[in-house]
Scaffold this motif. Structure first.
Motif, short mmCIF file in Angstrom:
data_model
loop_
_atom_site.label_atom_id
_atom_site.label_comp_id
_atom_site.label_asym_id
_atom_site.label_seq_id
_atom_site.Cartn_x
_atom_site.Cartn_y
_atom_site.Cartn_z
N UNK A 2 0.71 -1.26 -0.02
CA UNK A 2 0.08 -0.02 -0.04
C UNK A 2 0.94 1.09 -0.18
N UNK A 3 1.85 1.09 0.85
CA UNK A 3 2.97 2.43 0.81
C UNK A 3 3.65 2.60 -0.43
N UNK A 4 3.92 1.59 -1.45
CA UNK A 4 4.34 1.71 -2.47
C UNK A 4 3.38 2.30 -3.45
N UNK A 47 11.84 15.69 -0.20
CA UNK A 47 11.63 15.51 1.47
C UNK A 47 10.83 14.31 1.47
N UNK A 48 9.73 14.28 0.54
CA UNK A 48 8.77 13.02 0.54
C UNK A 48 9.63 11.64 0.16
N UNK A 49 10.48 11.89 -0.79
CA UNK A 49 11.16 10.50 -1.06
C UNK A 49 12.23 10.39 0.08
N UNK A 50 12.76 11.41 0.63
CA UNK A 50 13.79 10.94 2.01
C UNK A 50 13.13 10.34 3.18
N UNK A 51 11.87 10.86 3.46
CA UNK A 51 10.84 10.21 4.47
C UNK A 51 10.60 8.84 4.04
N UNK A 52 10.20 8.86 2.84
CA UNK A 52 9.70 7.38 2.19
C UNK A 52 10.91 6.34 2.22
N UNK A 53 12.18 6.75 2.03
CA UNK A 53 13.43 5.99 2.02
C UNK A 53 13.73 5.52 3.38
N UNK A 54 13.36 6.35 4.55
CA UNK A 54 13.62 5.97 5.96
C UNK A 54 12.75 4.75 6.37
N UNK A 55 11.61 4.69 5.83
CA UNK A 55 10.67 3.31 6.45
C UNK A 55 11.27 2.17 6.13
N UNK B 251 25.66 4.30 -17.80
CA UNK B 251 26.62 4.66 -17.06
C UNK B 251 26.16 4.88 -15.72
N UNK B 252 24.86 5.33 -15.45
CA UNK B 252 24.45 5.76 -14.23
C UNK B 252 23.57 4.61 -13.54
N UNK B 253 23.11 3.47 -14.47
CA UNK B 253 22.60 2.14 -14.04
C UNK B 253 23.66 1.67 -13.38
N UNK B 254 24.93 1.64 -13.90
CA UNK B 254 25.90 0.65 -13.19
C UNK B 254 26.41 1.23 -11.86
N UNK B 255 26.10 2.51 -11.66
CA UNK B 255 26.41 3.11 -10.47
C UNK B 255 25.53 2.20 -9.24
N UNK B 256 24.55 1.93 -9.68
CA UNK B 256 23.72 1.28 -8.61
C UNK B 256 24.06 -0.12 -8.15
N UNK B 257 25.05 -0.62 -8.80
CA UNK B 257 25.82 -1.71 -8.34
C UNK B 257 26.83 -1.51 -7.24
N UNK B 258 27.24 -0.25 -7.22
CA UNK B 258 28.45 0.17 -6.21
C UNK B 258 28.15 0.33 -4.82
N UNK B 259 27.00 0.69 -4.15
CA UNK B 259 26.95 0.85 -2.88
C UNK B 259 26.98 -0.54 -1.75
N UNK B 260 27.68 -0.33 -0.70
CA UNK B 260 28.16 -1.54 -0.04
C UNK B 260 26.88 -2.26 0.72
N UNK B 261 25.91 -1.54 1.09
CA UNK B 261 24.70 -2.24 1.53
C UNK B 261 23.35 -1.35 1.11
N UNK B 262 22.27 -2.08 1.55
CA UNK B 262 21.10 -1.34 1.10
C UNK B 262 20.83 0.08 1.79
N UNK B 263 21.43 0.21 3.15
CA UNK B 263 21.15 1.61 3.72
C UNK B 263 22.07 2.43 2.95
N UNK B 264 23.32 2.24 2.62
CA UNK B 264 23.94 3.18 1.85
C UNK B 264 23.45 3.47 0.47
N UNK B 265 22.80 2.60 -0.21
CA UNK B 265 21.98 2.88 -1.45
C UNK B 265 20.97 3.86 -1.13
N UNK B 266 20.10 3.71 -0.04
CA UNK B 266 19.22 4.61 0.09
C UNK B 266 19.72 5.74 0.38
N UNK B 267 20.73 6.02 1.01
CA UNK B 267 21.35 7.51 1.55
C UNK B 267 21.84 7.90 0.33
#
Lengths: 55, 483
Positions: A2-4, A47-55, B251-267
Protein backbone atom coordinates in the motif's frame (compact mmCIF):
# COMPACT_ATOMS: atom_id res chain seq x y z
CA UNK A 1 2.54 -2.68 -0.94
CA UNK A 2 0.00 0.00 0.00
CA UNK A 3 2.89 2.30 0.86
CA UNK A 4 4.44 1.75 -2.56
CA UNK A 5 1.12 2.45 -4.28
CA UNK A 6 0.74 5.65 -2.26
CA UNK A 7 4.28 6.65 -3.20
CA UNK A 8 3.56 6.03 -6.87
CA UNK A 9 0.28 7.94 -6.73
CA UNK A 10 1.84 10.95 -5.02
CA UNK A 11 4.77 10.91 -7.45
CA UNK A 12 2.47 10.85 -10.47
CA UNK A 13 0.49 13.77 -9.07
CA UNK A 14 3.74 15.71 -8.64
CA UNK A 15 4.81 14.93 -12.21
CA UNK A 16 1.44 15.99 -13.64
CA UNK A 17 1.52 19.23 -11.62
CA UNK A 18 5.06 19.94 -12.87
CA UNK A 19 3.67 19.92 -16.41
CA UNK A 20 0.25 21.45 -15.96
CA UNK A 21 0.50 24.29 -13.43
CA UNK A 22 3.17 26.33 -15.28
CA UNK A 23 1.46 25.81 -18.65
CA UNK A 24 -2.11 26.39 -17.49
CA UNK A 25 -2.28 28.36 -14.25
CA UNK A 26 0.96 30.37 -14.43
CA UNK A 27 0.95 30.80 -18.21
CA UNK A 28 1.87 34.39 -19.12
CA UNK A 29 2.39 35.48 -15.50
CA UNK A 30 5.52 37.67 -15.24
CA UNK A 31 7.85 37.34 -12.27
CA UNK A 32 9.34 34.59 -10.11
CA UNK A 33 6.17 32.47 -9.76
CA UNK A 34 7.01 29.70 -12.24
CA UNK A 35 10.55 29.45 -10.86
CA UNK A 36 9.23 29.29 -7.30
CA UNK A 37 6.56 26.74 -8.17
CA UNK A 38 8.95 24.28 -9.85
CA UNK A 39 11.55 24.76 -7.12
CA UNK A 40 9.07 24.46 -4.25
CA UNK A 41 7.42 21.32 -5.61
CA UNK A 42 10.82 19.71 -6.19
CA UNK A 43 11.86 20.45 -2.60
CA UNK A 44 8.60 18.95 -1.31
CA UNK A 45 9.16 15.88 -3.45
CA UNK A 46 12.74 15.45 -2.24
CA UNK A 47 11.56 15.61 1.38
CA UNK A 48 8.81 13.10 0.57
CA UNK A 49 11.34 10.71 -1.00
CA UNK A 50 13.71 11.11 1.97
CA UNK A 51 10.92 10.26 4.43
CA UNK A 52 9.74 7.32 2.31
CA UNK A 53 13.29 5.97 2.09
CA UNK A 54 13.67 5.99 5.87
CA UNK A 55 10.74 3.61 6.34
CA UNK B 1 50.08 36.16 -16.81
CA UNK B 2 46.46 35.09 -17.33
CA UNK B 3 47.51 32.40 -19.76
CA UNK B 4 50.06 31.10 -17.25
CA UNK B 5 47.47 31.04 -14.45
CA UNK B 6 45.04 29.05 -16.62
CA UNK B 7 47.71 26.50 -17.50
CA UNK B 8 48.89 26.22 -13.88
CA UNK B 9 45.35 25.69 -12.58
CA UNK B 10 44.65 22.98 -15.16
CA UNK B 11 47.95 21.28 -14.31
CA UNK B 12 47.12 21.39 -10.56
CA UNK B 13 43.69 19.89 -11.27
CA UNK B 14 45.20 17.15 -13.42
CA UNK B 15 47.93 16.49 -10.85
CA UNK B 16 45.58 16.23 -7.86
CA UNK B 17 43.07 14.14 -9.83
CA UNK B 18 45.76 11.76 -11.08
CA UNK B 19 47.19 11.42 -7.57
CA UNK B 20 43.72 10.52 -6.29
CA UNK B 21 43.26 8.03 -9.13
CA UNK B 22 46.57 6.33 -8.28
CA UNK B 23 45.75 6.40 -4.56
CA UNK B 24 42.46 4.59 -5.29
CA UNK B 25 44.39 1.71 -6.83
CA UNK B 26 45.01 0.31 -3.35
CA UNK B 27 41.31 -0.57 -3.11
CA UNK B 28 41.27 -2.45 -6.41
CA UNK B 29 41.17 -6.23 -6.37
CA UNK B 30 42.59 -7.45 -9.62
CA UNK B 31 39.49 -8.96 -11.11
CA UNK B 32 37.02 -7.97 -13.81
CA UNK B 33 34.05 -7.44 -11.49
CA UNK B 34 35.92 -5.20 -9.07
CA UNK B 35 37.39 -3.13 -11.91
CA UNK B 36 33.92 -2.31 -13.25
CA UNK B 37 31.65 -2.26 -10.17
CA UNK B 38 33.97 -1.90 -7.15
CA UNK B 39 32.30 -5.18 -6.05
CA UNK B 40 29.68 -3.20 -4.20
CA UNK B 41 32.08 -1.64 -1.66
CA UNK B 42 31.32 2.09 -1.96
CA UNK B 43 30.26 4.02 1.15
CA UNK B 44 27.70 6.84 1.09
CA UNK B 45 30.07 9.70 0.17
CA UNK B 46 31.72 7.78 -2.64
CA UNK B 47 28.44 6.39 -4.01
CA UNK B 48 26.62 9.74 -3.83
CA UNK B 49 29.26 11.96 -5.39
CA UNK B 50 30.12 9.35 -7.98
CA UNK B 51 26.47 9.12 -9.03
CA UNK B 52 26.10 12.91 -9.02
CA UNK B 53 29.32 13.70 -10.89
CA UNK B 54 28.57 11.05 -13.51
CA UNK B 55 25.06 12.41 -13.99
CA UNK B 56 25.80 16.14 -13.96
CA UNK B 57 28.16 17.15 -16.71
CA UNK B 58 29.16 19.94 -19.08
CA UNK B 59 25.52 19.78 -19.97
CA UNK B 60 24.90 21.73 -16.76
CA UNK B 61 27.73 24.30 -16.70
CA UNK B 62 27.65 25.05 -20.41
CA UNK B 63 24.41 23.64 -21.85
CA UNK B 64 21.89 24.45 -19.13
CA UNK B 65 23.31 27.88 -18.33
CA UNK B 66 23.03 28.72 -22.02
CA UNK B 67 19.57 27.20 -22.31
CA UNK B 68 18.28 29.20 -19.32
CA UNK B 69 19.91 32.34 -20.71
CA UNK B 70 18.36 31.92 -24.16
CA UNK B 71 14.99 30.32 -23.42
CA UNK B 72 14.23 31.30 -19.83
CA UNK B 73 12.76 29.51 -16.85
CA UNK B 74 11.51 26.55 -18.94
CA UNK B 75 15.09 25.27 -18.72
CA UNK B 76 14.58 24.85 -14.97
CA UNK B 77 11.35 22.89 -15.47
CA UNK B 78 13.04 20.71 -18.06
CA UNK B 79 15.84 19.79 -15.63
CA UNK B 80 13.54 19.41 -12.62
CA UNK B 81 11.30 16.97 -14.52
CA UNK B 82 14.48 14.90 -14.87
CA UNK B 83 15.05 15.33 -11.14
CA UNK B 84 11.58 14.13 -10.11
CA UNK B 85 11.59 11.31 -12.66
CA UNK B 86 14.97 10.10 -11.45
CA UNK B 87 13.97 10.02 -7.78
CA UNK B 88 10.74 8.21 -8.66
CA UNK B 89 12.49 5.59 -10.79
CA UNK B 90 15.37 5.14 -8.34
CA UNK B 91 12.92 4.55 -5.48
CA UNK B 92 11.45 1.55 -7.28
CA UNK B 93 14.24 0.29 -9.52
CA UNK B 94 17.52 0.96 -7.67
CA UNK B 95 16.98 -1.54 -4.82
CA UNK B 96 16.04 -4.22 -7.35
CA UNK B 97 19.14 -3.68 -9.49
CA UNK B 98 21.27 -3.60 -6.36
CA UNK B 99 19.87 -6.89 -4.99
CA UNK B 100 20.22 -8.64 -8.34
CA UNK B 101 23.82 -7.51 -8.62
CA UNK B 102 24.43 -8.72 -5.06
CA UNK B 103 22.91 -12.13 -5.71
CA UNK B 104 24.23 -12.86 -9.20
CA UNK B 105 27.29 -10.64 -9.50
CA UNK B 106 26.31 -8.99 -12.78
CA UNK B 107 28.77 -6.40 -14.00
CA UNK B 108 26.93 -4.53 -16.73
CA UNK B 109 23.33 -3.30 -16.95
CA UNK B 110 22.90 -5.14 -20.26
CA UNK B 111 23.86 -8.39 -18.58
CA UNK B 112 20.88 -8.05 -16.23
CA UNK B 113 18.59 -7.68 -19.23
CA UNK B 114 20.16 -10.71 -20.92
CA UNK B 115 19.50 -12.78 -17.81
CA UNK B 116 15.91 -11.60 -17.41
CA UNK B 117 14.97 -12.05 -21.06
CA UNK B 118 16.87 -15.31 -21.37
CA UNK B 119 19.10 -14.42 -24.29
CA UNK B 120 22.53 -12.93 -24.83
CA UNK B 121 21.10 -11.27 -27.96
CA UNK B 122 19.22 -8.86 -25.68
CA UNK B 123 22.39 -7.74 -23.90
CA UNK B 124 24.25 -7.48 -27.19
CA UNK B 125 21.45 -5.37 -28.71
CA UNK B 126 21.36 -3.03 -25.71
CA UNK B 127 25.14 -2.71 -25.85
CA UNK B 128 25.13 -1.82 -29.55
CA UNK B 129 22.36 0.69 -28.92
CA UNK B 130 24.35 2.27 -26.07
CA UNK B 131 27.58 2.36 -28.09
CA UNK B 132 25.86 4.27 -30.88
CA UNK B 133 23.73 6.50 -28.67
CA UNK B 134 26.26 7.63 -26.09
CA UNK B 135 28.91 8.90 -28.50
CA UNK B 136 27.03 12.22 -29.02
CA UNK B 137 26.56 12.64 -25.25
CA UNK B 138 30.19 11.89 -24.38
CA UNK B 139 31.32 14.14 -27.22
CA UNK B 140 29.13 16.99 -26.01
CA UNK B 141 31.13 16.91 -22.76
CA UNK B 142 34.35 17.34 -24.66
CA UNK B 143 32.87 20.18 -26.70
CA UNK B 144 31.89 21.88 -23.42
CA UNK B 145 35.41 21.69 -22.03
CA UNK B 146 36.97 22.96 -25.23
CA UNK B 147 34.61 25.94 -25.42
CA UNK B 148 35.16 26.81 -21.75
CA UNK B 149 38.92 26.57 -22.22
CA UNK B 150 38.79 28.88 -25.22
CA UNK B 151 36.66 31.38 -23.28
CA UNK B 152 38.59 31.35 -20.01
CA UNK B 153 41.99 31.56 -21.67
CA UNK B 154 40.95 34.20 -24.19
CA UNK B 155 41.69 31.74 -26.98
CA UNK B 156 45.21 30.84 -25.85
CA UNK B 157 44.19 27.24 -25.17
CA UNK B 158 43.06 26.11 -28.64
CA UNK B 159 39.88 24.05 -29.05
CA UNK B 160 41.75 20.99 -30.36
CA UNK B 161 44.23 21.00 -27.44
CA UNK B 162 41.39 21.14 -24.92
CA UNK B 163 39.59 18.25 -26.65
CA UNK B 164 42.70 16.08 -26.53
CA UNK B 165 43.40 16.93 -22.86
CA UNK B 166 39.82 16.14 -21.75
CA UNK B 167 39.66 12.80 -23.56
CA UNK B 168 43.16 11.76 -22.49
CA UNK B 169 42.44 12.54 -18.82
CA UNK B 170 39.13 10.68 -18.87
CA UNK B 171 40.84 7.72 -20.48
CA UNK B 172 43.72 7.74 -18.01
CA UNK B 173 41.53 8.03 -14.92
CA UNK B 174 39.21 5.25 -16.02
CA UNK B 175 42.07 2.89 -16.88
CA UNK B 176 44.10 3.33 -13.67
CA UNK B 177 41.73 1.48 -11.35
CA UNK B 178 38.39 1.27 -13.16
CA UNK B 179 35.39 2.10 -11.00
CA UNK B 180 37.66 2.89 -8.04
CA UNK B 181 39.65 5.62 -9.78
CA UNK B 182 36.52 6.93 -11.49
CA UNK B 183 34.63 6.96 -8.17
CA UNK B 184 37.36 8.68 -6.12
CA UNK B 185 38.06 11.29 -8.79
CA UNK B 186 34.29 11.84 -8.99
CA UNK B 187 34.30 12.78 -5.29
CA UNK B 188 37.01 15.36 -5.94
CA UNK B 189 35.26 16.64 -9.05
CA UNK B 190 31.75 16.61 -7.57
CA UNK B 191 32.95 18.91 -4.77
CA UNK B 192 34.64 21.27 -7.25
CA UNK B 193 31.45 21.45 -9.33
CA UNK B 194 29.13 22.34 -6.46
CA UNK B 195 31.53 24.77 -4.82
CA UNK B 196 32.19 26.56 -8.11
CA UNK B 197 28.47 26.71 -8.85
CA UNK B 198 28.01 28.58 -5.54
CA UNK B 199 30.93 30.91 -6.17
CA UNK B 200 29.88 31.77 -9.73
CA UNK B 201 26.32 32.63 -8.66
CA UNK B 202 27.62 34.59 -5.68
CA UNK B 203 30.06 36.54 -7.86
CA UNK B 204 27.54 37.33 -10.62
CA UNK B 205 25.02 38.47 -8.01
CA UNK B 206 27.49 40.72 -6.18
CA UNK B 207 28.84 42.06 -9.50
CA UNK B 208 25.50 42.83 -11.12
CA UNK B 209 22.75 42.84 -8.54
CA UNK B 210 24.12 43.72 -5.10
CA UNK B 211 22.61 47.23 -5.20
CA UNK B 212 19.04 46.36 -6.18
CA UNK B 213 18.59 42.56 -6.29
CA UNK B 214 17.55 40.34 -9.18
CA UNK B 215 14.04 40.96 -10.49
CA UNK B 216 12.51 38.02 -12.40
CA UNK B 217 9.94 40.33 -13.98
CA UNK B 218 12.75 42.02 -15.95
CA UNK B 219 13.03 38.80 -17.96
CA UNK B 220 9.55 39.29 -19.44
CA UNK B 221 8.40 36.18 -21.37
CA UNK B 222 11.55 34.34 -20.29
CA UNK B 223 10.15 34.23 -16.74
CA UNK B 224 7.25 31.94 -17.69
CA UNK B 225 6.10 29.19 -20.04
CA UNK B 226 4.92 28.85 -22.72
CA UNK B 227 7.07 31.36 -24.54
CA UNK B 228 8.65 31.57 -27.97
CA UNK B 229 10.86 28.52 -27.29
CA UNK B 230 9.04 26.46 -24.68
CA UNK B 231 5.82 25.42 -26.38
CA UNK B 232 4.16 22.52 -24.55
CA UNK B 233 5.15 20.21 -27.41
CA UNK B 234 8.84 21.19 -27.13
CA UNK B 235 8.75 20.84 -23.34
CA UNK B 236 7.18 17.39 -23.61
CA UNK B 237 9.59 16.28 -26.31
CA UNK B 238 12.67 17.32 -24.34
CA UNK B 239 11.53 16.07 -20.94
CA UNK B 240 10.40 12.54 -21.92
CA UNK B 241 13.88 11.07 -22.54
CA UNK B 242 15.22 13.05 -19.58
CA UNK B 243 12.53 11.61 -17.29
CA UNK B 244 13.74 8.07 -18.04
CA UNK B 245 17.47 8.96 -17.99
CA UNK B 246 18.13 7.04 -14.75
CA UNK B 247 17.09 3.69 -16.25
CA UNK B 248 18.14 4.12 -19.87
CA UNK B 249 21.70 5.48 -19.48
CA UNK B 250 23.94 2.53 -18.60
CA UNK B 251 26.66 4.67 -17.00
CA UNK B 252 24.29 5.68 -14.19
CA UNK B 253 22.57 2.28 -13.94
CA UNK B 254 25.95 0.66 -13.33
CA UNK B 255 26.48 3.04 -10.38
CA UNK B 256 23.58 1.29 -8.63
CA UNK B 257 25.79 -1.77 -8.20
CA UNK B 258 28.44 0.04 -6.19
CA UNK B 259 26.90 0.86 -2.74
CA UNK B 260 28.09 -1.49 0.00
CA UNK B 261 24.67 -2.18 1.52
CA UNK B 262 21.00 -1.32 1.16
CA UNK B 263 21.18 1.50 3.68
CA UNK B 264 24.02 3.11 1.72
CA UNK B 265 21.98 2.82 -1.47
CA UNK B 266 19.04 4.66 0.13
CA UNK B 267 21.32 7.36 1.53
CA UNK B 268 22.92 7.72 -1.89
CA UNK B 269 19.53 8.38 -3.51
CA UNK B 270 18.51 11.03 -0.97
CA UNK B 271 21.89 12.82 -0.90
CA UNK B 272 22.07 12.70 -4.66
CA UNK B 273 18.64 14.36 -4.70
CA UNK B 274 19.85 17.15 -2.42
CA UNK B 275 22.99 17.67 -4.50
CA UNK B 276 21.08 17.58 -7.78
CA UNK B 277 18.41 20.04 -6.71
CA UNK B 278 20.93 22.53 -5.38
CA UNK B 279 23.17 22.25 -8.41
CA UNK B 280 20.23 22.62 -10.82
CA UNK B 281 19.00 25.75 -9.05
CA UNK B 282 22.47 27.32 -9.05
CA UNK B 283 23.13 26.66 -12.70
CA UNK B 284 19.71 27.79 -13.91
CA UNK B 285 19.81 30.90 -11.75
CA UNK B 286 23.20 31.74 -13.22
CA UNK B 287 21.77 31.64 -16.76
CA UNK B 288 18.73 33.72 -15.82
CA UNK B 289 20.78 36.32 -13.94
CA UNK B 290 23.17 36.70 -16.87
CA UNK B 291 20.19 37.24 -19.17
CA UNK B 292 18.92 39.94 -16.80
CA UNK B 293 22.32 41.63 -17.04
CA UNK B 294 22.19 41.44 -20.84
CA UNK B 295 18.76 43.10 -20.84
CA UNK B 296 20.13 46.02 -18.85
CA UNK B 297 23.34 46.16 -20.89
CA UNK B 298 25.96 44.95 -18.38
CA UNK B 299 26.64 41.61 -20.08
CA UNK B 300 26.99 41.18 -23.86
CA UNK B 301 24.18 39.59 -25.86
CA UNK B 302 25.29 36.03 -26.62
CA UNK B 303 23.51 34.49 -29.60
CA UNK B 304 25.18 31.04 -29.62
CA UNK B 305 23.85 29.65 -26.34
CA UNK B 306 26.76 27.30 -25.57
CA UNK B 307 28.99 30.40 -25.53
CA UNK B 308 27.28 32.04 -22.53
CA UNK B 309 29.44 30.42 -19.84
CA UNK B 310 32.67 30.78 -21.86
CA UNK B 311 31.83 34.48 -22.34
CA UNK B 312 31.33 34.87 -18.58
CA UNK B 313 34.61 33.06 -17.85
CA UNK B 314 36.43 35.38 -20.25
CA UNK B 315 34.98 38.52 -18.60
CA UNK B 316 35.12 37.52 -14.94
CA UNK B 317 38.10 38.08 -12.63
CA UNK B 318 40.91 35.61 -13.10
CA UNK B 319 40.01 33.47 -10.08
CA UNK B 320 36.42 32.98 -11.27
CA UNK B 321 37.55 32.28 -14.83
CA UNK B 322 40.07 29.69 -13.68
CA UNK B 323 37.70 28.05 -11.19
CA UNK B 324 34.95 27.94 -13.80
CA UNK B 325 37.21 26.30 -16.34
CA UNK B 326 38.35 23.68 -13.83
CA UNK B 327 34.72 23.04 -12.83
CA UNK B 328 33.66 22.52 -16.46
CA UNK B 329 36.64 20.23 -16.94
CA UNK B 330 35.68 18.30 -13.78
CA UNK B 331 32.03 18.03 -14.81
CA UNK B 332 32.97 16.77 -18.25
CA UNK B 333 35.74 14.37 -17.32
CA UNK B 334 33.66 12.80 -14.52
CA UNK B 335 30.93 12.01 -17.03
CA UNK B 336 33.13 10.90 -19.92
CA UNK B 337 35.19 8.49 -17.83
CA UNK B 338 31.99 6.97 -16.42
CA UNK B 339 30.57 6.49 -19.91
CA UNK B 340 33.82 5.03 -21.24
CA UNK B 341 34.09 2.62 -18.32
CA UNK B 342 30.51 1.39 -18.60
CA UNK B 343 30.56 1.01 -22.37
CA UNK B 344 33.83 -0.90 -22.22
CA UNK B 345 32.40 -3.27 -19.60
CA UNK B 346 29.38 -3.86 -21.82
CA UNK B 347 31.50 -4.48 -24.90
CA UNK B 348 33.69 -6.95 -22.99
CA UNK B 349 30.92 -8.72 -21.11
CA UNK B 350 27.85 -8.55 -23.31
CA UNK B 351 29.43 -8.90 -26.71
CA UNK B 352 32.90 -10.41 -26.40
CA UNK B 353 32.53 -12.80 -23.46
CA UNK B 354 28.96 -13.61 -24.33
CA UNK B 355 29.94 -14.94 -27.72
CA UNK B 356 33.50 -16.11 -26.89
CA UNK B 357 33.10 -17.67 -23.45
CA UNK B 358 36.28 -19.74 -23.90
CA UNK B 359 38.36 -16.55 -24.07
CA UNK B 360 37.38 -14.98 -20.75
CA UNK B 361 41.02 -14.26 -19.85
CA UNK B 362 41.13 -11.66 -22.60
CA UNK B 363 37.96 -9.85 -21.67
CA UNK B 364 39.65 -7.23 -19.48
CA UNK B 365 41.99 -6.53 -22.38
CA UNK B 366 39.01 -6.20 -24.71
CA UNK B 367 37.41 -3.79 -22.24
CA UNK B 368 40.53 -1.62 -22.13
CA UNK B 369 40.88 -1.69 -25.92
CA UNK B 370 37.26 -0.58 -26.21
CA UNK B 371 38.05 2.36 -23.93
CA UNK B 372 40.69 3.50 -26.41
CA UNK B 373 38.47 3.10 -29.47
CA UNK B 374 35.61 4.99 -27.81
CA UNK B 375 37.94 7.78 -26.75
CA UNK B 376 39.08 8.19 -30.36
CA UNK B 377 35.46 8.21 -31.55
CA UNK B 378 34.54 10.92 -29.01
CA UNK B 379 37.53 13.02 -30.06
CA UNK B 380 36.60 12.80 -33.74
CA UNK B 381 32.94 13.62 -33.03
CA UNK B 382 33.85 16.58 -30.79
CA UNK B 383 36.23 18.02 -33.38
CA UNK B 384 33.35 18.08 -35.87
CA UNK B 385 31.29 20.29 -33.42
CA UNK B 386 27.99 18.89 -34.70
CA UNK B 387 25.49 20.85 -32.56
CA UNK B 388 24.36 22.37 -29.26
CA UNK B 389 25.31 20.50 -26.09
CA UNK B 390 21.72 20.22 -24.84
CA UNK B 391 20.50 18.96 -28.21
CA UNK B 392 23.25 16.33 -28.45
CA UNK B 393 22.55 15.21 -24.89
CA UNK B 394 18.82 14.90 -25.47
CA UNK B 395 19.48 13.06 -28.76
CA UNK B 396 21.52 10.46 -26.88
CA UNK B 397 18.76 9.92 -24.36
CA UNK B 398 16.15 9.80 -27.14
CA UNK B 399 18.00 6.95 -28.83
CA UNK B 400 18.29 5.12 -25.50
CA UNK B 401 14.61 5.63 -24.70
CA UNK B 402 13.34 2.31 -26.20
CA UNK B 403 15.02 0.57 -23.28
CA UNK B 404 12.55 2.08 -20.81
CA UNK B 405 9.68 -0.42 -21.37
CA UNK B 406 11.95 -3.46 -21.19
CA UNK B 407 13.67 -2.23 -18.01
CA UNK B 408 10.39 -1.44 -16.23
CA UNK B 409 8.76 -4.62 -17.58
CA UNK B 410 11.72 -6.68 -16.41
CA UNK B 411 10.73 -6.13 -12.78
CA UNK B 412 6.96 -6.05 -13.08
CA UNK B 413 5.89 -8.72 -15.54
CA UNK B 414 6.62 -12.38 -15.92
CA UNK B 415 5.86 -12.43 -19.62
CA UNK B 416 8.23 -11.53 -22.41
CA UNK B 417 11.53 -12.94 -23.60
CA UNK B 418 14.12 -12.39 -26.29
CA UNK B 419 11.72 -11.53 -29.12
CA UNK B 420 9.78 -9.01 -27.05
CA UNK B 421 12.91 -7.22 -25.87
CA UNK B 422 14.70 -7.13 -29.23
CA UNK B 423 11.56 -6.08 -31.14
CA UNK B 424 10.97 -3.28 -28.64
CA UNK B 425 14.51 -1.98 -29.05
CA UNK B 426 14.44 -2.16 -32.85
CA UNK B 427 11.02 -0.54 -33.26
CA UNK B 428 11.76 2.25 -30.76
CA UNK B 429 15.15 2.99 -32.27
CA UNK B 430 13.69 3.00 -35.81
CA UNK B 431 10.99 5.48 -34.78
CA UNK B 432 13.46 7.74 -32.96
CA UNK B 433 16.03 7.84 -35.71
CA UNK B 434 13.55 8.25 -38.58
CA UNK B 435 11.61 11.07 -36.88
CA UNK B 436 14.85 12.77 -35.85
CA UNK B 437 16.16 12.92 -39.40
CA UNK B 438 12.85 13.70 -41.12
CA UNK B 439 11.87 16.24 -38.40
CA UNK B 440 8.32 14.91 -38.68
CA UNK B 441 5.78 15.16 -35.85
CA UNK B 442 2.88 12.90 -36.94
CA UNK B 443 -0.49 14.12 -35.55
CA UNK B 444 1.43 16.95 -33.90
CA UNK B 445 2.90 14.51 -31.36
CA UNK B 446 6.66 15.04 -30.82
CA UNK B 447 9.33 12.49 -31.66
CA UNK B 448 10.13 11.28 -28.16
CA UNK B 449 6.46 10.77 -27.30
CA UNK B 450 6.16 8.57 -30.40
CA UNK B 451 9.28 6.65 -29.42
CA UNK B 452 8.02 5.80 -25.94
CA UNK B 453 4.47 5.08 -27.18
CA UNK B 454 5.57 2.78 -30.02
CA UNK B 455 8.19 0.92 -27.99
CA UNK B 456 5.75 0.43 -25.08
CA UNK B 457 2.97 -0.88 -27.34
CA UNK B 458 5.36 -3.23 -29.15
CA UNK B 459 6.64 -4.50 -25.80
CA UNK B 460 3.15 -5.08 -24.37
CA UNK B 461 1.89 -6.81 -27.51
CA UNK B 462 4.94 -8.97 -28.08
CA UNK B 463 5.26 -9.97 -24.42
CA UNK B 464 1.57 -10.88 -24.32
CA UNK B 465 2.33 -13.60 -26.87
CA UNK B 466 5.68 -14.67 -25.49
CA UNK B 467 6.34 -16.53 -22.26
CA UNK B 468 9.17 -15.41 -20.02
CA UNK B 469 12.20 -17.71 -19.94
CA UNK B 470 12.53 -20.51 -17.39
CA UNK B 471 13.64 -19.55 -13.92
CA UNK B 472 12.27 -16.05 -14.22
CA UNK B 473 10.27 -16.39 -10.98
CA UNK B 474 13.50 -16.70 -9.02
CA UNK B 475 14.93 -13.73 -10.89
CA UNK B 476 11.88 -11.56 -10.24
CA UNK B 477 11.76 -12.74 -6.64
CA UNK B 478 15.22 -11.39 -6.00
CA UNK B 479 14.51 -8.23 -7.88
CA UNK B 480 11.18 -7.57 -6.29
CA UNK B 481 11.50 -8.80 -2.71
CA UNK B 482 11.03 -6.34 0.11
CA UNK B 483 14.07 -5.17 1.98
Amino acid sequence: MIEKKAFLLFSLIVVILMYLIPYLVLSGVDGPFTFIFWTGLSIVYLIFVAISMRR
Amino acid sequence: MEQLAVYISVIIYLGVGSAIAFFSKKFLKRDFKDFYTASGRFGTLLATLSYAATTYSAFMFIGLVGLAYTTGVGALGFELIYFVGTLLLLYFIAPRYWRIHRRYGYVSPAEVLSARYGSRAVGASVTLLALVSLIPYASSQVIGVAMAAEGASGGTIPYVTAVVIAVAVALLWSMIAGMWSVGWTDVFQGMIMLLTGFLMVFWVYSWGYSARGFDFASLGPLSYVPNQYWSFSTFLNMTIPWFFFAITNPQVVQRLFSPKDHKTLRSMIVWFGAYGLLFTLLVTLLGLMLRGLTIEGSFPMVTYRDSVTPTLLGMAPLWIGVLGLVAVLAASVSTIDGILLTLSSMAARDIYESYRPESTRLKLLVGRATLGVLALACTAFALARPGFIVDLSVLSSSLLLPQAPIVIGMFLWKRGGRASAVLTLISGFAVAISLYFTKMTPLGVPMNAWTIIVSSIVYLLAASFERGPEGIEVFLGVGGEES
